[in-house]
Design a protein around this motif. Sequence first.
Motif, short mmCIF file in Angstrom:
data_model
loop_
_atom_site.label_atom_id
_atom_site.label_comp_id
_atom_site.label_asym_id
_atom_site.label_seq_id
_atom_site.Cartn_x
_atom_site.Cartn_y
_atom_site.Cartn_z
N ASP A 75 -28.28 5.38 -1.29
CA ASP A 75 -27.60 6.57 -0.80
C ASP A 75 -28.59 7.54 -0.17
O ASP A 75 -28.30 8.17 0.85
N ALA A 76 -29.78 7.68 -0.77
CA ALA A 76 -30.80 8.58 -0.21
C ALA A 76 -31.28 8.10 1.15
O ALA A 76 -31.62 8.92 2.01
N LYS A 77 -31.29 6.79 1.36
CA LYS A 77 -31.70 6.24 2.66
C LYS A 77 -30.55 6.21 3.66
O LYS A 77 -30.73 5.81 4.80
N GLY A 78 -29.35 6.60 3.23
CA GLY A 78 -28.19 6.59 4.12
C GLY A 78 -27.59 5.22 4.34
O GLY A 78 -26.92 4.97 5.35
N LEU A 79 -27.82 4.30 3.43
CA LEU A 79 -27.31 2.94 3.58
C LEU A 79 -25.89 2.76 3.04
O LEU A 79 -25.28 1.73 3.24
N ILE A 80 -25.39 3.78 2.33
CA ILE A 80 -24.05 3.69 1.77
C ILE A 80 -23.15 4.68 2.51
O ILE A 80 -23.49 5.85 2.67
N ILE A 81 -22.02 4.19 2.96
CA ILE A 81 -21.02 5.05 3.60
C ILE A 81 -19.92 5.28 2.58
O ILE A 81 -19.31 4.34 2.08
N TRP A 82 -19.68 6.52 2.26
CA TRP A 82 -18.73 6.87 1.21
C TRP A 82 -17.35 7.17 1.77
O TRP A 82 -16.69 8.10 1.36
N ASP A 83 -16.89 6.38 2.72
CA ASP A 83 -15.53 6.53 3.24
C ASP A 83 -14.56 5.91 2.26
O ASP A 83 -14.84 4.89 1.64
N LEU A 84 -13.40 6.52 2.17
CA LEU A 84 -12.38 6.02 1.26
C LEU A 84 -11.17 5.59 2.06
O LEU A 84 -10.73 6.31 2.96
N ASN A 85 -10.64 4.45 1.75
CA ASN A 85 -9.49 3.93 2.45
C ASN A 85 -8.43 3.54 1.43
O ASN A 85 -8.71 2.76 0.52
N VAL A 86 -7.25 4.09 1.59
CA VAL A 86 -6.14 3.75 0.70
C VAL A 86 -5.16 2.93 1.50
O VAL A 86 -4.66 3.37 2.53
N ASP A 87 -4.89 1.75 1.02
CA ASP A 87 -4.01 0.83 1.73
C ASP A 87 -2.83 0.50 0.83
O ASP A 87 -3.02 0.04 -0.29
N SER A 88 -1.63 0.72 1.32
CA SER A 88 -0.45 0.50 0.48
C SER A 88 0.02 -0.94 0.49
O SER A 88 0.98 -1.27 -0.18
N THR A 89 -0.63 -1.82 1.23
CA THR A 89 -0.17 -3.20 1.26
C THR A 89 -0.45 -3.94 -0.05
O THR A 89 0.05 -5.03 -0.25
N VAL A 90 -1.23 -3.36 -0.92
CA VAL A 90 -1.50 -4.00 -2.20
C VAL A 90 -0.41 -3.70 -3.22
O VAL A 90 -0.40 -4.26 -4.29
N CYS A 91 0.51 -2.81 -2.90
CA CYS A 91 1.60 -2.48 -3.82
C CYS A 91 2.59 -3.64 -3.83
O CYS A 91 2.97 -4.16 -2.79
N ARG A 92 3.02 -4.01 -5.01
CA ARG A 92 3.98 -5.10 -5.13
C ARG A 92 5.20 -4.62 -5.88
O ARG A 92 5.13 -3.76 -6.74
N ALA A 93 6.33 -5.22 -5.53
CA ALA A 93 7.57 -4.88 -6.21
C ALA A 93 7.64 -5.62 -7.54
O ALA A 93 7.00 -6.66 -7.74
N HIS A 94 8.40 -5.09 -8.44
CA HIS A 94 8.61 -5.73 -9.73
C HIS A 94 9.37 -7.02 -9.52
O HIS A 94 10.10 -7.19 -8.54
N GLN A 95 9.25 -7.96 -10.43
CA GLN A 95 9.91 -9.25 -10.27
C GLN A 95 11.42 -9.12 -10.15
O GLN A 95 12.07 -9.92 -9.49
N HIS A 96 12.01 -8.09 -10.76
CA HIS A 96 13.45 -7.92 -10.66
C HIS A 96 13.89 -7.42 -9.29
O HIS A 96 15.05 -7.53 -8.92
N ALA A 97 12.95 -6.85 -8.55
CA ALA A 97 13.28 -6.37 -7.21
C ALA A 97 13.13 -7.46 -6.16
O ALA A 97 13.43 -7.25 -5.01
N ALA A 98 12.72 -8.63 -6.56
CA ALA A 98 12.45 -9.70 -5.61
C ALA A 98 13.60 -10.71 -5.53
O ALA A 98 13.39 -11.85 -5.19
#
Length: 129
Positions: A75-98
């Motif tokens: 991090d001190a050398k600037g090699l880490i980018i601390w961007d945050l990405n939230v993606d809703s495609t990982v959300c899954r419906a419950h088995q009863h909703a399928a």
Amino acid sequence: MLKPLLPKGRKPGRPPIWTRRQLIDGIRFRVRTGIPWRDVPEEYGPWGRVYDLFRRWQRDGTWQRIFTALQARADAKGLIIWDLNVDSTVCRAHQHAAGARKRGICRRSRPAGSPSSRTTTGSDARAVV
């Protein structure tokens, strides 16, 4: 470089047969490949000794200290980018909703133009009049 983060390994008694470097390389090999501990090649030392070092350092927090130190340096050398990405495609419906089969009363919809399958009884006929 990382030597100050490693625990002191000086104990009285017989000198070790396997160097700490060999054992650490065995741990790295196992983590990198995902093989079972018993399949660690003999060139890194006996698998039980490699696993023992891994578990001892895991319990006393050595691996966490190494990770934190490496992360701080990167991090001190600037090699880490601390961007945050939230993606809703990982959300899954419950088995009863399928579309799973439901228990209880199942009311199927009828086409709009189909006649009722219910027959008219005498008591129903009086109520209609």
